[in-house]
Motif scaffolding. Structure first.
Motif, short mmCIF file in Angstrom:
data_model
loop_
_atom_site.label_atom_id
_atom_site.label_comp_id
_atom_site.label_asym_id
_atom_site.label_seq_id
_atom_site.Cartn_x
_atom_site.Cartn_y
_atom_site.Cartn_z
N THR A 69 0.85 -1.19 0.00
CA THR A 69 0.00 0.00 0.00
C THR A 69 0.88 1.24 0.00
O THR A 69 2.07 1.18 0.33
CB THR A 69 -0.92 0.05 1.24
OG1 THR A 69 -0.11 0.27 2.40
CG2 THR A 69 -1.73 -1.21 1.39
N GLU A 70 0.27 2.34 -0.33
CA GLU A 70 0.94 3.63 -0.19
C GLU A 70 1.05 3.96 1.30
O GLU A 70 0.31 3.42 2.12
CB GLU A 70 0.14 4.72 -0.89
CG GLU A 70 0.01 4.52 -2.38
CD GLU A 70 -0.91 5.53 -3.04
OE1 GLU A 70 -1.83 6.05 -2.37
OE2 GLU A 70 -0.69 5.82 -4.21
N ILE A 71 1.96 4.85 1.64
CA ILE A 71 2.03 5.33 3.02
C ILE A 71 0.79 6.17 3.29
O ILE A 71 0.44 7.05 2.52
CB ILE A 71 3.31 6.16 3.26
CG1 ILE A 71 4.54 5.28 3.08
CG2 ILE A 71 3.28 6.79 4.65
CD1 ILE A 71 5.85 6.04 3.14
N GLN A 72 0.12 5.85 4.38
CA GLN A 72 -1.12 6.54 4.73
C GLN A 72 -1.02 7.09 6.15
O GLN A 72 -0.39 6.49 7.00
CB GLN A 72 -2.30 5.56 4.69
CG GLN A 72 -2.50 4.89 3.36
CD GLN A 72 -3.58 3.83 3.41
OE1 GLN A 72 -4.38 3.76 4.34
NE2 GLN A 72 -3.60 2.99 2.39
N GLN A 73 -1.67 8.22 6.36
CA GLN A 73 -1.78 8.75 7.72
C GLN A 73 -3.03 8.12 8.33
O GLN A 73 -4.11 8.21 7.76
CB GLN A 73 -1.89 10.26 7.73
CG GLN A 73 -1.96 10.82 9.14
CD GLN A 73 -1.94 12.34 9.16
OE1 GLN A 73 -1.44 12.98 8.25
NE2 GLN A 73 -2.47 12.90 10.22
N LEU A 74 -2.86 7.46 9.47
CA LEU A 74 -3.98 6.79 10.12
C LEU A 74 -4.83 7.82 10.85
O LEU A 74 -4.32 8.69 11.55
CB LEU A 74 -3.48 5.72 11.09
CG LEU A 74 -2.63 4.62 10.45
CD1 LEU A 74 -2.21 3.61 11.51
CD2 LEU A 74 -3.36 3.92 9.32
N ASP A 75 -6.12 7.70 10.69
CA ASP A 75 -7.07 8.66 11.23
C ASP A 75 -7.32 8.42 12.72
O ASP A 75 -7.64 7.30 13.12
CB ASP A 75 -8.39 8.54 10.46
CG ASP A 75 -9.39 9.61 10.85
OD1 ASP A 75 -8.96 10.74 11.11
OD2 ASP A 75 -10.59 9.31 10.89
N SER A 76 -7.15 9.46 13.53
CA SER A 76 -7.46 9.44 14.97
C SER A 76 -6.74 8.33 15.72
O SER A 76 -7.31 7.70 16.61
CB SER A 76 -8.97 9.29 15.18
OG SER A 76 -9.67 10.30 14.53
#
Length: 135
Positions: A51-58
């Protein structure tokens, strides 16, 4: 004299204590965002998904530096791939609260797989798959 002390000094001391307690409340609450990416490999298939690098929400790391419910994030990727007909895969999640650190880890992992001639390395875009905070 005692009454004069209470009348003049006590309110000043009380005000200082009150204001200093509010300044301590703001410290330590500034938590960094968490970034993550996933990798899925199989012993019976030459395709490795990432996957792409993602910012995890909360989501915030624990005080020990671990991602809460990290196994649930791996399970999300596994379920996504199973729904696409890719069963029996091992899914891993990499995480950090530093964008620089997660980029280094991402580069290291992708380089390892891209250097193998027998492996096809396929990207899962953020449009196709997003990690969601487990309930």
């Amino acid at each position: 004299m005692y009454m004069k002390f209470i009348k003049n000094v006590f309110p000043a001391v009380l005000m200082i204590l009150l204001l200093s307690s509010f300044s301590f409340l703001g410290k330590g609450n500034k938590q960094k965002p968490v970034y993550a990416f996933g990798v899925s490999a199989s012993f019976t298939d030459s395709i490795v998904y990432y996957t792409e690098i993602q910012q995890l929400d909360s989501v915030h790391l624990t005080k020990d530096g671990f991602l809460p419910k990290r196994d649930a994030y791996s399970a999300q990727l596994k379920l996504f791939l199973e729904n696409r007909g890719e069963a029996g895969r091992t899914c891993m999640i990499y995480f950090s609260n530093s964008k620089k650190t997660i980029n280094k880890e991402f580069d290291k992992i992708t380089k390892r797989y891209k250097n193998k001639k027998s492996v096809s390395f396929q990207k899962i875009t953020a449009n196709d798959f997003q990690f969601k905070k487990p309930e």
